[in-house]
Every structure is written in structure tokens, then in C-alpha cells.
Design an enzyme around this catalytic site. Sequence first.
Site, PDB file in Angstrom:
ATOM      1  N   THR A 133       3.103 -14.727   8.022  1.00  0.00           N
ATOM      2  CA  THR A 133       2.822 -14.327   9.397  1.00  0.00           C
ATOM      3  C   THR A 133       3.423 -12.958   9.724  1.00  0.00           C
ATOM      4  O   THR A 133       4.419 -12.552   9.122  1.00  0.00           O
ATOM      5  CB  THR A 133       3.418 -15.384  10.360  1.00  0.00           C
ATOM      6  OG1 THR A 133       3.349 -14.909  11.696  1.00  0.00           O
ATOM      7  CG2 THR A 133       4.884 -15.676  10.050  1.00  0.00           C
ATOM      8  N   ASP A 134       2.848 -12.298  10.722  1.00  0.00           N
ATOM      9  CA  ASP A 134       3.417 -11.012  11.172  1.00  0.00           C
ATOM     10  C   ASP A 134       4.751 -11.216  11.900  1.00  0.00           C
ATOM     11  O   ASP A 134       5.509 -10.261  12.091  1.00  0.00           O
ATOM     12  CB  ASP A 134       2.422 -10.261  12.067  1.00  0.00           C
ATOM     13  CG  ASP A 134       2.015 -11.011  13.326  1.00  0.00           C
ATOM     14  OD1 ASP A 134       2.447 -12.171  13.521  1.00  0.00           O
ATOM     15  OD2 ASP A 134       1.238 -10.444  14.126  1.00  0.00           O
ATOM     16  N   GLU A 135       5.042 -12.471  12.296  1.00  0.00           N
ATOM     17  CA  GLU A 135       6.267 -12.699  13.087  1.00  0.00           C
ATOM     18  C   GLU A 135       7.530 -12.397  12.291  1.00  0.00           C
ATOM     19  O   GLU A 135       8.598 -12.227  12.866  1.00  0.00           O
ATOM     20  CB  GLU A 135       6.298 -14.133  13.620  1.00  0.00           C
ATOM     21  CG  GLU A 135       5.106 -14.448  14.487  1.00  0.00           C
ATOM     22  CD  GLU A 135       5.307 -15.641  15.411  1.00  0.00           C
ATOM     23  OE1 GLU A 135       6.431 -16.098  15.570  1.00  0.00           O
ATOM     24  OE2 GLU A 135       4.302 -16.083  15.985  1.00  0.00           O
ATOM     25  N   TYR A 158      11.104 -20.477  13.581  1.00  0.00           N
ATOM     26  CA  TYR A 158       9.847 -20.459  12.815  1.00  0.00           C
ATOM     27  C   TYR A 158       9.754 -19.207  11.955  1.00  0.00           C
ATOM     28  O   TYR A 158       9.556 -19.273  10.741  1.00  0.00           O
ATOM     29  CB  TYR A 158       8.641 -20.542  13.774  1.00  0.00           C
ATOM     30  CG  TYR A 158       7.334 -20.135  13.122  1.00  0.00           C
ATOM     31  CD1 TYR A 158       6.775 -20.919  12.111  1.00  0.00           C
ATOM     32  CD2 TYR A 158       6.671 -18.961  13.502  1.00  0.00           C
ATOM     33  CE1 TYR A 158       5.577 -20.538  11.497  1.00  0.00           C
ATOM     34  CE2 TYR A 158       5.482 -18.576  12.894  1.00  0.00           C
ATOM     35  CZ  TYR A 158       4.940 -19.367  11.888  1.00  0.00           C
ATOM     36  OH  TYR A 158       3.767 -18.991  11.272  1.00  0.00           O
ATOM     37  N   LYS A 162       9.748 -18.698   7.835  1.00  0.00           N
ATOM     38  CA  LYS A 162       8.657 -18.050   7.097  1.00  0.00           C
ATOM     39  C   LYS A 162       9.194 -16.841   6.322  1.00  0.00           C
ATOM     40  O   LYS A 162       8.802 -16.598   5.186  1.00  0.00           O
ATOM     41  CB  LYS A 162       7.534 -17.610   8.048  1.00  0.00           C
ATOM     42  CG  LYS A 162       6.735 -18.734   8.682  1.00  0.00           C
ATOM     43  CD  LYS A 162       5.950 -19.586   7.698  1.00  0.00           C
ATOM     44  CE  LYS A 162       4.772 -18.862   7.070  1.00  0.00           C
ATOM     45  NZ  LYS A 162       3.956 -19.787   6.235  1.00  0.00           N
TER      46      LYS A 162
HETATM   47  P1  NAD Z   1      -1.327 -25.734  11.394  1.00  0.00           P
HETATM   48  O1  NAD Z   1      -0.062 -26.194  12.038  1.00  0.00           O
HETATM   49  O2  NAD Z   1      -2.615 -25.847  12.134  1.00  0.00           O
HETATM   50  O3  NAD Z   1      -1.543 -26.524  10.013  1.00  0.00           O
HETATM   51  C1  NAD Z   1      -0.490 -26.754   9.122  1.00  0.00           C
HETATM   52  C2  NAD Z   1      -0.953 -27.799   8.111  1.00  0.00           C
HETATM   53  O4  NAD Z   1       0.133 -28.016   7.179  1.00  0.00           O
HETATM   54  C3  NAD Z   1      -1.293 -29.153   8.733  1.00  0.00           C
HETATM   55  O5  NAD Z   1      -2.488 -29.655   8.198  1.00  0.00           O
HETATM   56  C4  NAD Z   1      -0.123 -30.037   8.350  1.00  0.00           C
HETATM   57  O6  NAD Z   1      -0.455 -31.410   8.209  1.00  0.00           O
HETATM   58  C5  NAD Z   1       0.288 -29.422   7.013  1.00  0.00           C
HETATM   59  N1  NAD Z   1       1.707 -29.689   6.697  1.00  0.00           N
HETATM   60  C6  NAD Z   1       2.772 -29.504   7.516  1.00  0.00           C
HETATM   61  N2  NAD Z   1       3.901 -29.917   6.896  1.00  0.00           N
HETATM   62  C7  NAD Z   1       3.534 -30.320   5.654  1.00  0.00           C
HETATM   63  C8  NAD Z   1       4.254 -30.846   4.545  1.00  0.00           C
HETATM   64  N3  NAD Z   1       5.575 -31.037   4.595  1.00  0.00           N
HETATM   65  N4  NAD Z   1       3.565 -31.156   3.422  1.00  0.00           N
HETATM   66  C9  NAD Z   1       2.215 -30.977   3.355  1.00  0.00           C
HETATM   67  N5  NAD Z   1       1.489 -30.518   4.389  1.00  0.00           N
HETATM   68  C10 NAD Z   1       2.144 -30.191   5.520  1.00  0.00           C
HETATM   69  O7  NAD Z   1      -1.043 -24.250  10.931  1.00  0.00           O
HETATM   70  P2  NAD Z   1      -2.012 -22.978  10.887  1.00  0.00           P
HETATM   71  O8  NAD Z   1      -1.990 -22.316  12.211  1.00  0.00           O
HETATM   72  O9  NAD Z   1      -3.307 -23.367  10.283  1.00  0.00           O
HETATM   73  O10 NAD Z   1      -1.194 -22.049   9.888  1.00  0.00           O
HETATM   74  C11 NAD Z   1      -1.387 -22.150   8.474  1.00  0.00           C
HETATM   75  C12 NAD Z   1      -0.501 -21.140   7.774  1.00  0.00           C
HETATM   76  O11 NAD Z   1      -0.814 -19.831   8.213  1.00  0.00           O
HETATM   77  C13 NAD Z   1       0.987 -21.331   8.069  1.00  0.00           C
HETATM   78  O12 NAD Z   1       1.706 -21.062   6.878  1.00  0.00           O
HETATM   79  C14 NAD Z   1       1.294 -20.283   9.139  1.00  0.00           C
HETATM   80  O13 NAD Z   1       2.638 -19.877   9.058  1.00  0.00           O
HETATM   81  C15 NAD Z   1       0.337 -19.185   8.737  1.00  0.00           C
HETATM   82  N6  NAD Z   1      -0.129 -18.296   9.839  1.00  0.00           N
HETATM   83  C16 NAD Z   1      -0.682 -18.846  10.979  1.00  0.00           C
HETATM   84  C17 NAD Z   1      -1.178 -17.982  11.954  1.00  0.00           C
HETATM   85  C18 NAD Z   1      -1.831 -18.510  13.217  1.00  0.00           C
HETATM   86  O14 NAD Z   1      -2.161 -17.716  14.099  1.00  0.00           O
HETATM   87  N7  NAD Z   1      -2.041 -19.815  13.361  1.00  0.00           N
HETATM   88  C19 NAD Z   1      -1.100 -16.599  11.780  1.00  0.00           C
HETATM   89  C20 NAD Z   1      -0.508 -16.090  10.614  1.00  0.00           C
HETATM   90  C21 NAD Z   1      -0.047 -16.955   9.640  1.00  0.00           C
HETATM   91  O1  DAU Z   2       1.507 -13.978  15.039  1.00  0.00           O
HETATM   92  C1  DAU Z   2       1.153 -15.034  14.197  1.00  0.00           C
HETATM   93  C2  DAU Z   2       1.645 -16.333  14.773  1.00  0.00           C
HETATM   94  O2  DAU Z   2       0.817 -16.614  15.900  1.00  0.00           O
HETATM   95  C3  DAU Z   2       1.615 -17.486  13.787  1.00  0.00           C
HETATM   96  O3  DAU Z   2       2.508 -17.224  12.731  1.00  0.00           O
HETATM   97  C4  DAU Z   2       2.006 -18.802  14.464  1.00  0.00           C
HETATM   98  O4  DAU Z   2       1.883 -19.875  13.556  1.00  0.00           O
HETATM   99  C5  DAU Z   2       1.075 -19.021  15.639  1.00  0.00           C
HETATM  100  O5  DAU Z   2       1.456 -20.188  16.332  1.00  0.00           O
HETATM  101  C6  DAU Z   2       1.098 -17.815  16.585  1.00  0.00           C
HETATM  102  O6  DAU Z   2       2.396 -17.704  17.235  1.00  0.00           O
HETATM  103  P1  DAU Z   2       2.527 -17.330  18.794  1.00  0.00           P
HETATM  104  O7  DAU Z   2       3.827 -17.820  19.275  1.00  0.00           O
HETATM  105  O8  DAU Z   2       2.180 -15.899  19.028  1.00  0.00           O
HETATM  106  O9  DAU Z   2       1.294 -18.213  19.379  1.00  0.00           O
HETATM  107  P2  DAU Z   2       1.157 -19.131  20.687  1.00  0.00           P
HETATM  108  O10 DAU Z   2      -0.273 -19.513  20.805  1.00  0.00           O
HETATM  109  O11 DAU Z   2       2.183 -20.217  20.712  1.00  0.00           O
HETATM  110  O12 DAU Z   2       1.521 -18.131  21.867  1.00  0.00           O
HETATM  111  C7  DAU Z   2       0.774 -16.945  22.067  1.00  0.00           C
HETATM  112  C8  DAU Z   2       1.417 -16.211  23.228  1.00  0.00           C
HETATM  113  O13 DAU Z   2       1.193 -16.968  24.429  1.00  0.00           O
HETATM  114  C9  DAU Z   2       2.919 -16.043  23.115  1.00  0.00           C
HETATM  115  O14 DAU Z   2       3.292 -14.794  23.693  1.00  0.00           O
HETATM  116  C10 DAU Z   2       3.477 -17.198  23.960  1.00  0.00           C
HETATM  117  C11 DAU Z   2       2.430 -17.357  25.044  1.00  0.00           C
HETATM  118  N1  DAU Z   2       2.227 -18.734  25.545  1.00  0.00           N
HETATM  119  C12 DAU Z   2       2.066 -19.745  24.670  1.00  0.00           C
HETATM  120  C13 DAU Z   2       1.879 -21.048  25.094  1.00  0.00           C
HETATM  121  C14 DAU Z   2       1.713 -22.173  24.096  1.00  0.00           C
HETATM  122  C15 DAU Z   2       2.172 -18.972  26.922  1.00  0.00           C
HETATM  123  O15 DAU Z   2       2.290 -18.031  27.729  1.00  0.00           O
HETATM  124  N2  DAU Z   2       1.970 -20.258  27.346  1.00  0.00           N
HETATM  125  C16 DAU Z   2       1.841 -21.304  26.492  1.00  0.00           C
HETATM  126  O16 DAU Z   2       1.686 -22.470  26.960  1.00  0.00           O
END
Ligand code: NAD
Ligand code: DAU
Length: 352
Positions: A133-135, A158, A162
Amino acid sequence: MSNPKILITGGAGFIGSHVVRRFVRNYPNYSIYNLDKLTYAGNLMNLKDIEDEPNYTFIKADIVDDAHILELFQEHQFDGVVHLAAESHVDRSISNPTEFIRTNVLGTVNLLNAAKAIWAGSMEGKRFYHISTDEVYGSLGDTGFFTEETKYDPRSPYSASKASSDHLVRAYFHTFDLPVVLSNCSNNYGSFHFPEKLIPLAIHNIKTNKPIPVYGKGDNIRDWLFVEDHAAAIDLIFHKGRLGETYNIGGENEWKNIDLIHKLCEVMDDRLGRAAGTSAQLITFVKDRAGHDHRYAIDCSKLKAEFGWKPSVQFEEGLAKTVDWYLSNQVWLDGVTSGDYQKYYELQYEKR
Ligand code: NAD
Ligand code: DAU
């Protein structure tokens, strides 16, 4: 290798399900194994359309269980790994950091150890792709972008977990010659996104006439990418990425949270046949997230220059598609918002 066995971890989650679908459909000669623990975020309904494909197998397993993971690698002799399994929600990492260390750090090490063990004879043609992730880069001010050279500065449990897993993946490359590649992506949005994250949570609340919780003043900025564009980048990097390299992936699409929510309210008013401005009345400013990163923005010029990738879906189009998907998949939404979700929602939002 003509018939590689590819392990995708976390394939029942949001991004993972799009990656599994893409690989199963685009590579009929690959055997795709989706390994997932099925936590609250994992859902096999996300893969209903491909579950009967002959090149697809689901394995229920926990990446934290090192003995089981090694057994699975020995049994199936995977040629490649695309590692997405993780605890992914920042707010949950604030309430329960330890679970993030177990899954994101220990779980990643277990996969690295298993790959190292079964590839010990020959690393030729093998590949361990770690999705991050970019975080990990921390928080930007109002200008500048994260490049692959930006110093790591994670600020939530988190992102720290990562970052730690990214360092371990690189350590296995340098110390053990494990053939790794990494990518760090910005915020994804699209179908099958669990409604604890901002966009699907807001869609669900608008539809059910509940307050839309906006943290702080809503002036935090995120860079949004349509999830299928992320899956396309993952496909390219898995096949063409140079070993030991990191690729940043981003949407080149920055939105202040409050502006994004207003845009979403407009689309929802239109789709639900409500008068303009109706949904925006649900916007409610609530207590800010602890340690809330101000801005993320990705410079993805390396990926663009090396492979010609670029975001293909414009935000207006992607947001409309996403809203339409949620409105026509009520059964899916009901399934994931019943039971435990209610308890999570009360704990997370009732005191804000
Ligand atoms: P998500 O939470 O939707 O899915 C995570 C999946 O991992 C789920 O299916 C869960 O059951 C599985 N999992 C969790 N713990 C596990 C374990 N101990 N063993 C096996 N499986 C397990 O997550 P996502 O948003 O699809 O993110 C997927 C990946 O991409 C993550 O590594 C996250 O850090 C990365 N990522 C997400 C975003 C985003 O915007 N969502 C952006 C950049 C990177
Ligand atoms: O940048 C990549 C990341 O983006 C991934 O690595 C993470 O897995 C993914 O969850 C996401 O993280 P964020 O914290 O940016 O996403 P989230 O949707 O939780 O929040 C987006 C923005 O909105 C953040 O600034 C927090 C704000 N927010 C979020 C929630 C859930 C609110 O204002 N209200 C809310 O209820």
C-alpha cells in the site's frame, strides 16, 4: 513454464477477488489456487461466477499457521505467489493492532519461508509477488507525490505492519535470493468492496437514509483507482516486473473526502430518483480518526514508462459503475451487513 500453479492469497477479499477472476479467465492454462481464511472480509460470494472453472481451486487456510502453509506448498508445488491476504482496515488496526501484526507480518514471513523451502532446488521461473500500500510512505502535505524512493514513514498500526512485511520481502530477496517483486497502490474502489471503507459505507448509508460519517473536517485527500485497473497492473507486474523491484500504482485522481462524498451524493440522488441535495443532508462530521494521514498521492511514472500501464477508468465513470453495482447487488450487501457488521458499526461509530 506452460502450466504454472499460481497461489493467490486473500482471493476472497475485495482486490483479491478481482485478481483471481482476471487470472482464471485470462490464463486458462494456469492452475489458480485461492488461499483465504475467510475472515469477516473474505466472501466466496465474490467469486460465484468463476468457482466452477476447471483451472480454479479454493483452499481455506490461515497464513498465520506456518505448518499448514508449508504442507500446502509441499503438496501443490506452487510456481508463483501473488500475496494479497491481509488485515486491511486502518480503523480496525487502531482498535486491535495485534491481529494486524499476526496476519500481515507473521503471515507474510510464513509464506516467504514456505516459498524459500520448496524453491530451494531451483528459483528458475519462480516468483513471489507481494501486494502493498501507499500508506507505508506516511502522509503528504498539500504538494508532492510518493515515488518508489520515498522513505518509509508508516503512521498507523496497519501501515506499520504492511511496511514491516515489505521490508521482510526485500530482506528475503537480498539474503536468500528469493525472486520477489512488490507494488504499492493507492486507494481502490469498485464492486465487492467491504462496506467498512469510505465509498461502500457511504453508498450503503445513503441508500438506507443513515448519517454519512465524515471524519474531522473531511479535508483529508486520497488518490482513487478503479479496482479493475489495479488488477490489470498486478497482472503486468506479476508477469513482467523486474525481480527485486517495487512499482507504485496510483489513480492520478486525488479527491478531498468531503468533495468525494458530495459527488457520490449527486450520483445517488440521480439513481434513487431523489431531489438534488437530498442525500447530502445525511453528511455528518464526526470525531477524526486517530493519527489520520492528511494526503496520499502516487507518482506511478515508473509503471507507466516500463509497461505502458495507465488508469483506464475515469473517476466519474468508475463511481457510477460502483453505485450501480451496489444498487443491483442487494443480496450481497445484505449478506455482509448482517450479524457482526452491526456490532462493528456500533462500536466504531456510536461514540464518534
Ligand atoms: P480485504 O480486507 O478486502 O481482503 C483481505 C482478504 O484476506 C480477505 O479475503 C480475508 O479473508 C483474507 N485474510 C485475512 N487474514 C487472513 C489470514 N490470516 N489468512 C488467510 N487469509 C486472510 O482487503 P483488500 O482491500 O482486498 O486488500 C488486499 C491487499 O491489498 C492487502 O494486502 C492490502 O494491504 C492491499 N491494498 C489494499 C488497498 C485498498 O484500497 N483496499 C490499496 C492498496 C493495497
Ligand atoms: O491508500 C491505500 C489504503 O486505502 C489501503 O492500504 C487500505 O487497505 C484501504 O483501507 C485504504 O485506507 P484508507 O484509510 O485511506 O481508506 P478508508 O476507506 O478507510 O478511508 C478513506 C478516507 O475516508 C480516509 O481519509 C478516512 C475517511 N473516512 C473513512 C471512513 C471509513 C471517513 O471520513 N469516514 C469513514 O466512515
